[in-house]
Design a protein around this motif. Structure first.
Motif, PDB file in Angstrom:
ATOM      1  N   THR A  43      18.584 -27.677   0.662  1.00 31.81           N
ATOM      2  CA  THR A  43      19.405 -26.898   1.589  1.00 31.81           C
ATOM      3  C   THR A  43      18.646 -26.503   2.858  1.00 31.81           C
ATOM      4  OG1 THR A  43      18.803 -24.745   0.656  1.00 31.81           O
ATOM      5  CG2 THR A  43      20.679 -25.864  -0.352  1.00 31.81           C
ATOM      6  N   SER A  44      17.487 -27.105   3.059  1.00 32.43           N
ATOM      7  CA  SER A  44      16.702 -26.775   4.255  1.00 32.43           C
ATOM      8  C   SER A  44      17.535 -26.953   5.514  1.00 32.43           C
ATOM      9  CB  SER A  44      15.487 -27.699   4.332  1.00 32.43           C
ATOM     10  OG  SER A  44      14.922 -27.643   5.628  1.00 32.43           O
ATOM     11  N   LEU A  45      17.359 -26.031   6.448  1.00 34.21           N
ATOM     12  CA  LEU A  45      18.080 -26.149   7.725  1.00 34.21           C
ATOM     13  C   LEU A  45      17.196 -26.756   8.815  1.00 34.21           C
ATOM     14  CD1 LEU A  45      20.014 -22.737   7.663  1.00 34.21           C
ATOM     15  CD2 LEU A  45      20.910 -25.013   7.163  1.00 34.21           C
ATOM     16  N   SER A 101      18.697 -13.091  -1.788  1.00 31.71           N
ATOM     17  CA  SER A 101      20.107 -13.475  -1.714  1.00 31.71           C
ATOM     18  C   SER A 101      20.413 -14.087  -0.356  1.00 31.71           C
ATOM     19  CB  SER A 101      20.951 -12.210  -1.926  1.00 31.71           C
ATOM     20  OG  SER A 101      22.315 -12.519  -1.811  1.00 31.71           O
ATOM     21  N   PHE A 102      21.009 -15.275  -0.361  1.00 29.43           N
ATOM     22  CA  PHE A 102      21.489 -15.891   0.875  1.00 29.43           C
ATOM     23  C   PHE A 102      22.570 -16.901   0.538  1.00 29.43           C
ATOM     24  CE2 PHE A 102      18.749 -19.578   0.102  1.00 29.43           C
ATOM     25  CZ  PHE A 102      17.642 -19.027  -0.528  1.00 29.43           C
ATOM     26  N   ALA A 103      23.285 -17.352   1.572  1.00 33.82           N
ATOM     27  CA  ALA A 103      24.511 -18.117   1.324  1.00 33.82           C
ATOM     28  C   ALA A 103      24.268 -19.397   0.523  1.00 33.82           C
ATOM     29  CB  ALA A 103      25.185 -18.447   2.660  1.00 33.82           C
ATOM     30  N   ALA A 104      23.053 -19.964   0.589  1.00 36.88           N
ATOM     31  CA  ALA A 104      22.795 -21.220  -0.124  1.00 36.88           C
ATOM     32  C   ALA A 104      22.260 -20.981  -1.532  1.00 36.88           C
ATOM     33  CB  ALA A 104      21.802 -22.059   0.682  1.00 36.88           C
ATOM     34  N   GLU A 105      22.351 -19.748  -2.038  1.00 37.42           N
ATOM     35  CA  GLU A 105      21.662 -19.402  -3.291  1.00 37.42           C
ATOM     36  C   GLU A 105      22.156 -20.187  -4.512  1.00 37.42           C
ATOM     37  OE1 GLU A 105      22.467 -15.250  -3.040  1.00 37.42           O
ATOM     38  OE2 GLU A 105      24.331 -15.364  -4.178  1.00 37.42           O
ATOM     39  N   GLY A 106      23.370 -20.730  -4.460  1.00 35.81           N
ATOM     40  CA  GLY A 106      23.883 -21.517  -5.584  1.00 35.81           C
ATOM     41  C   GLY A 106      23.115 -22.817  -5.766  1.00 35.81           C
ATOM     42  N   SER A 107      22.586 -23.376  -4.676  1.00 37.62           N
ATOM     43  CA  SER A 107      21.832 -24.639  -4.743  1.00 37.62           C
ATOM     44  C   SER A 107      20.345 -24.443  -4.519  1.00 37.62           C
ATOM     45  CB  SER A 107      22.330 -25.623  -3.664  1.00 37.62           C
ATOM     46  OG  SER A 107      23.716 -25.774  -3.719  1.00 37.62           O
ATOM     47  N   ALA A 108      19.977 -23.528  -3.618  1.00 48.55           N
ATOM     48  CA  ALA A 108      18.555 -23.341  -3.284  1.00 48.55           C
ATOM     49  C   ALA A 108      17.788 -22.896  -4.519  1.00 48.55           C
ATOM     50  CB  ALA A 108      18.405 -22.299  -2.183  1.00 48.55           C
TER      51      ALA A 108
END
Ligand SMILES: Cc1cc2nc3c(=O)[nH]c(=O)nc-3n(C[C@H](O)[C@H](O)[C@H](O)COP(=O)(O)OP(=O)(O)OC[C@H]3O[C@@H](n4cnc5c(N)ncnc54)[C@H](O)[C@@H]3O)c2cc1C
Length: 474
Positions: free
Chosen positions: A75-77, A135-142
């Protein structure tokens, strides 16, 4: 038999077929980044299920001089987890190394393998009667490893710190295949250099993180969330100051969204705004570990004062869990909605908190003066002085015309940031997208020191080459 076949055969013998993926159809999701900007190639994806397997694999790669790209949730930006286009690199995915090795509720620690997702770790902490706060928006995959390797921040950093602040111990497989076991559950440990902090934020360029000891906190039993509209950048700071002075330790999140960024979420996310339309918005969450803490009254009282002082135009306090989630969705959908809104230039910047209003005001004014029609859609973490100054492609402008402005837009923003004593990379790291910026905007002595550390730990330069630091050829 070719040298490559021999190399792959050695890996296959260590990992078995489930742990060594070479089928091109199965490689697809590993070789493209989350934003779909970087497309690489890989000889194979290695999926060790034990630290010792990874150590054996790393020794083989080191001997063959084959570059290794560690990957967690991808999920890296900044393109940090995507291999280059040569097809000569291998990806090490941690997605089979995801056990929770120990939870200790007296020590308030969890010992966990690198491939567990942040959301899975949060759930495990709740099951143990505690809180894991990252906690951050990508936490389901990160993943745990990815979050440590990028020193992820997120929405609760204002209260609990970034991944680095939660990190007590680490297990790492080094580039030559040696295992460093530093999995100590100590809250104080000043024996020499804090090696764990070297790997936090190293973005896979020094070794592969296989497990970590992370801090836990008392479980949260009371939560209140408010959504406010505000009239000016200065009001954002004034409200934050008031909240901190009145509620200090119970502020779990204080998030900013601009008028444009909310408009994009409303258009692409199918969500509803709980307050009137304005130029600036803030989401506030207060938490407590006591179930009977009068958080609602306290939050309403601070907001009433802020309304009275003219710092807030309108405020809504969530009346139930559903509303709380709906308010949060307005914030958590930002990245995803902006992805759908067209070309998107991301600038993950930070300034001293006291300069935040000036940052927002000057970026807007200077960008509007230079680039007619761009949509300026900043959002971010007020308490950390961290704003995602995202610029969205104007309606009707071609992709190529927009991308042609990228460097000029970046220069305007980064010059403002620099003049306010800030950083061009607050929480997303360098990856490959900010290599040049790093070289331009940090002192030569700082870069040189980092290159010397990298060369000492990874003399063969096999760890995630082309990310973070450009190294001289070996
Ligand atoms: C929608 C969205 C919202 C986001 N919000 C935030 C936010 O609020 N705050 C924030 O800080 N970040 C945010 N991010 C980016 C964030 O940095 C990553 O989501 C996360 O930290 C990376 O974890 P990952 O497991 O996906 O790592 P990957 O993307 O797989 O890898 C990231 C980097 O870490 C390295 N790496 C991964 N695992 C390991 C390992 N085990 N050992 C060594 N190196 C490793 C990789 O080589 C790469 O350099 C967001 C991303 C998205 C898509």
């Amino acid at each position: 038999v070719s040298v490559i076949d021999q190399f792959l055969d050695q890996l296959l013998q260590i990992l078995g077929p489930a742990g060594c993926v070479t089928d091109p159809a199965l490689l697809d999701s590993y070789i493209t980044d989350w934003r779909g900007i970087y497309h690489g190639q890989a000889m194979c994806v290695l999926r060790p299920s034990r630290t010792e397997e990874l150590a054996a694999v790393m020794a083989v790669c080191a001997k063959a001089g084959i570059a290794v790209v560690p990957q967690g949730g991808n999920t890296s930006l900044t393109g940090a987890a995507t291999p280059d286009g040569s097809g000569h690199q291998v990806i090490v995915s941690l997605n089979r190394l995801k056990r929770i090795r120990a939870v200790d509720i007296i020590d308030m620690t969890v010992t966990v393998e690198a491939g567990l997702s942040i959301a899975e770790l949060q759930s495990a902490a709740i099951a143990a009667g505690a809180l894991f706060p990252l906690s951050f928006a990508a936490e389901g995959s990160a993943t745990v490893g990815g979050a440590i390797a990028t020193n992820a921040g997120g929405t609760a950093a204002v209260r609990y710190g970034s991944a680095r602040d939660l990190l007590l111990g680490l297990e790492v497989v080094l580039p030559d295949g040696a295992i460093w076991n530093g999995l100590r559950r100590l809250h104080k440990d000043n024996a020499g250099y804090a090696l764990r902090h070297l790997f936090a934020g190293s973005e896979g360029t020094l070794g592969v993180i296989t497990a970590a000891v992370l801090r836990l906190f008392p479980a949260v039993h009371a939560r209140e969330v408010a959504f406010c509209s505000l009239g000016s950048e200065q009001d954002v700071l004034a409200l934050w100051r008031r909240l901190r002075e009145r509620e200090g330790g119970s502020v779990r999140a204080v998030e900013y969204m601009s008028g444009d960024s909310i408009a994009i979420v409303l258009r692409h996310g199918g969500l509803r705004l709980p307050v009137g339309v304005a130029d600036h918005y803030m989401l506030i969450e207060l938490n407590a570990s006591q179930p009977d803490a009068p958080l609602r009254e306290r939050l309403e009282s601070v907001l009433a004062e802020a309304l009275e002082a003219g710092e807030v135009i309108d405020a809504a306090v969530a009346q139930n869990g559903q509303q709380r989630d709906d308010f949060w969705r307005l914030r958590e959908s930002q990245t995803e909605a902006q992805k759908q809104a067209g070309g998107n230039l991301k600038h993950d910047i930070s300034v001293p908190v006291s300069n935040l209003a000036e940052l927002l005001r000057r970026c807007r004014a200077e960008l509007k003066a230079w680039f007619d029609g761009v949509r300026i859609a900043p959002f971010g973490h007020v308490g950390d002085g961290n704003i995602h100054m995202n610029i969205i492609q104007p309606d009707g402008m071609s992709d190529s015309d927009f991308l042609a402005c990228a460097d000029d837009i970046g220069a305007v923003i980064y010059d403002v940031v620099e003049s306010l004593g800030g950083s061009f990379s607050a929480e997303h790291g360098i990856g490959r997208s900010k290599l040049a910026l790093f070289e331009q905007r940090r002192p030569a002595a700082e870069l040189d020191l980092m290159r010397r550390i990298k060369a000492a730990i990874d003399p063969g330069a096999i760890m995630n080459p082309g990310k973070v630091l450009r190294m001289p050829p070996t």
